[in-house]
Design a protein around this motif. Sequence first.
Motif: not given
Length: 224
Positions: A26, A28, A33, A36-37, A39-41, A79, A145
Motif C-alpha cells: 500500500q 499514498d 493528478h 493517489k493511494k 486503494s484508489d485502484y 489503469e 490488488q
Amino acid sequence: MTEGMEKQGTEEVAFAMPRIGQKAPQFDAITTHGMKKLSDYAGKWLILFSHPADFTPVCTTEFIAFQEIYPELRKRDTELLGLSVDSVTSHIAWVRNIKEKMGVTIEFPIIADLNMKVASKYGMIMPEQSDTAATRAVFFIDDKQVVRAIIYYPMSTGRNMAEILRVLDALKTSDQHGVVTGANWKPGDKVIVPPPKTTAAADERTQDSSLEVIDWYLSKKDLK
C-alpha cells in the motif's frame, strides 16, 4: 547497508520487495493528478511502472509509448501509474514539454517519489545501477490488488509496449478461462489446457477429439 534495508537519514528501515502472488504494498503519494493511494485502484487492474528520470531521452520515448497504449489499457479496465524520484514540479514541466515538443498529451498520473518511499517498497531502486534513480520496473496488479507479474529492464533499454499488453491479456485470459498460455501467445492463438491429475484422466485426454493433443500433458484448444 544491510540487504533488505533502505536508508532514511541515519536510520535503516526494513522493507520487503513484493513477489508475484503477494498483495501489492500500500502507498499514498503525491502525483501530477493530486494525491493517489493504491486503494484508489481497487476493483481495477493497475500497471505501476517506474522510470529513471524526467527529461531523459529513453524515458521520453517510453512515456509517449505508454500514452499510445493507454486507451487499450482502459478498454481492458486497467489503469496506468508512473513513478520516478523527481519532484511533481519536474513531472509537470516534463509533461508540458512532451506536449509542446512532441504533440502528445500524457493523460495518466506520475508519482513524485522524492523520498523513494514507494520505489523502495516495490524494489525499484537497484544500487548497482543507481542509488538515486529508479530502474525500469513494471508491476501488473490485479483488481484484488495482488501482484500478478513483474518485469524489470535496465536503464539503457526501453520497454516493449506490445509485450506489456500481451502479458496483461494473457493474465486476464487465464483468469477468465482457467487455462494457461504458451510461449509467444497472443490473443486469438490457442491456449493450453491444464494437464490431467490422474493416469485415468491422462488416458482420456489422449482420446479427446475436441482438443489439439500433442501428448497427454500438452493439449491446446481454441477459445470460443
